[in-house]
Scaffold this active site. Structure first.
Site, PDB file in Angstrom:
ATOM      1  N   LYS A 157       0.838  -1.211   0.000  1.00  0.00           N
ATOM      2  CA  LYS A 157       0.000   0.000   0.000  1.00  0.00           C
ATOM      3  C   LYS A 157       0.869   1.257   0.000  1.00  0.00           C
ATOM      4  CE  LYS A 157      -1.588   1.604   4.007  1.00  0.00           C
ATOM      5  NZ  LYS A 157      -1.732   2.997   4.454  1.00  0.00           N
ATOM      6  N   ASN A 158       1.940   1.251   0.802  1.00  0.00           N
ATOM      7  CA  ASN A 158       2.758   2.458   0.949  1.00  0.00           C
ATOM      8  C   ASN A 158       3.663   2.719  -0.250  1.00  0.00           C
ATOM      9  OD1 ASN A 158       1.594   3.067   3.385  1.00  0.00           O
ATOM     10  ND2 ASN A 158       3.197   2.102   4.616  1.00  0.00           N
ATOM     11  N   CYS A 161      -5.222  18.294  10.828  1.00  0.00           N
ATOM     12  CA  CYS A 161      -3.811  18.613  10.626  1.00  0.00           C
ATOM     13  C   CYS A 161      -3.503  20.033  11.086  1.00  0.00           C
ATOM     14  CB  CYS A 161      -3.488  18.496   9.143  1.00  0.00           C
ATOM     15  SG  CYS A 161      -1.834  17.947   8.845  1.00  0.00           S
ATOM     16  N   LEU A 198       9.488   7.539  16.693  1.00  0.00           N
ATOM     17  CA  LEU A 198       9.064   8.253  15.481  1.00  0.00           C
ATOM     18  C   LEU A 198       7.732   8.975  15.606  1.00  0.00           C
ATOM     19  CD1 LEU A 198      10.194   5.681  12.765  1.00  0.00           C
ATOM     20  CD2 LEU A 198      11.447   7.618  13.684  1.00  0.00           C
TER      21      LEU A 198
END
Length: 422
Positions: free
Chosen positions: A22-23, A117, A330
């Site tokens: 998918k990525n 966001c 991360l």
């Protein structure tokens, strides 16, 4: 809304075929916006995020035809507008990937900010700075990124303060039609980026340093690229997840259609825990361990241990002897699965970005709730070894990134049913 009902402690055996990544597929789909000729993309996983990106491309005016369930033919020759609307972008944060190609090819675009966001708090600012380095004017207006470069983008140095996979991908796509040379410094090195580079190179873009932290791109001084057909690489996170299915149930499983060197951080850790692995050119077979030892993990950018495998290894840690420690470096809020694993009986304590798991623990079936894509797979792993029946709710997270997961696990002998919430 669907949920999964899982009967625990059922013996598993057999093999599983890994889907396309998918990525890797998402940036490659976005990159087709740069192409003036038809492109065929093979091995696309049938997951919600891919369907959302396909819908976004269609909305921009691309013509799409599914040749089979995993092959899509795309023509972006006659796009009729360059606005990625909130209705489509809110479904998937990776929609930001259309920013670079739209801006590079059409010199102006409007892209909705991904849902929830906040500029500065989320990595979207890295994308905007990269576009500005290439000469774009950026304004944020009413929840939209308005980007324009009336004279086209110009090659320049782009230094990422923080390594960003999607930021690197957006910069690569924008630089492919920029005049002159662009250097991306502190670039991400993921295999998915290497495949995007190969795709852009097929359209005539010169890229040096592929697979390293510094990429040098000589843009094609045309209005568009002539990209060639491509097959998506196997999904290393899906492969790692199925290796963990074998590991947590202590079963012999064969994982087919993989690229083993993409999985080295994962396979090294499984060997350290006590598993024997037979690693071939495009498959890995995992064998039951006599004793599963506790372990330590610190998530890092590729080729380090992937953050997208952290949740699955937390589930595995519940079955390992001793105290395991997982440090997440991360992302914030990446331990939301811990409290759900505790509902199944896991012994986990959290301190900021460090999780400590004591094992081995007998887990008991319960109702649990998926909080994100990888958390959902961790809960399924735990449910496979829990005594009794578990129900995993909110599996729409799972459907974003795993193709036919319950079918693949059931083919190994598991008892997993997809049911409707009442």
């Amino acid at each position: 809304m669907d949920f999964l009902e899982i009967v625990g402690q059922v013996p598993l055996k057999g093999g599983v075929e890994i889907s396309g990544a998918k990525n890797s597929a998402l940036p490659i789909l976005a990159a087709t916006l740069l192409s003036q000729q038809e492109v065929k993309i093979k091995s696309l996983p049938q997951v919600v995020d891919i369907k959302a990106m396909a819908l976004l491309l269609q909305n921009l005016g691309a013509s799409l035809e599914w040749l089979d369930p995993n092959t899509l033919q795309i023509s972006a020759k006659s796009l009729h507008h360059t606005e990625a609307t909130y209705d489509l972008v809110r479904k998937m944060r990776a929609s930001i990937l259309v920013l670079g190609p739209l801006l590079a090819r059409f010199k102006e675009c409007l892209v909705s900010l991904p849902g929830g966001c906040a500029i500065g708090a989320r990595p979207v600012d890295l994308h905007l700075k990269a576009m500005q380095q290439l000469g774009a004017e950026i304004k944020i207006e009413q929840g939209y990124i308005h980007a324009k470069a009336p004279k086209g983008l110009k090659g320049n140095d782009i230094l990422f303060d923080k390594i960003s996979v999607t930021g690197t991908e957006n910069a690569l796509m924008a630089a492919s039609l920029a005049k002159g040379i662009t250097r991306i410094i502190n670039a991400a090195k993921e295999p998915e980026i290497t495949q995007l580079c190969a795709f852009l190179q097929s359209g005539g873009v010169e890229i040096e340093g592929v697979g390293s932290s510094e990429l040098k791109i000589r843009g094609v001084e045309n209005d568009a690229l002539n990209l060639k057909d491509i097959q998506i690489i196997p999904d290393r996170i899906e492969a790692g997840t199925y290796l963990c299915v074998g590991a947590i149930t202590n079963s012999q499983l064969k994982i087919n259609r993989i690229i083993p060197n993409h999985l080295q951080a994962i396979t090294d850790k499984l060997i350290e825990i006590g598993f024997s692995l037979d690693i071939q050119e495009n498959s890995i077979e995992i064998y039951p361990a006599q004793k599963r030892q506790a372990f330590e993990i610190t998530t890092k950018e590729y080729p380090g241990f992937p953050t997208d495998m952290q949740a699955q290894f937390m589930a595995l840690a519940t079955q390992c002897l001793g105290t395991s420690v997982i440090e997440e470096t991360l992302f914030e809020n990446r331990f939301m699965h811990a409290s759900e694993l505790q509902r199944l009986g896991a012994n986990i304590s959290l301190k900021t970005n460090i999780a400590t798991i004591s094992g081995s623990t007998e887990l008991t079936g319960s109702d649990v709730m998926a909080t994100d894509l990888r958390a959902s797979s961790a809960l399924i792993l735990a449910a496979l070894v829990a005594k009794g029946v578990s129900r995993v709710h909110r599996i729409y997270h799972l459907d974003r990134g795993y193709e036919r997961l319950e079918d693949k696990i059931n083919a190994l002998g598991a008892k997993v049913a997809r049911l409707k919430e009442k």
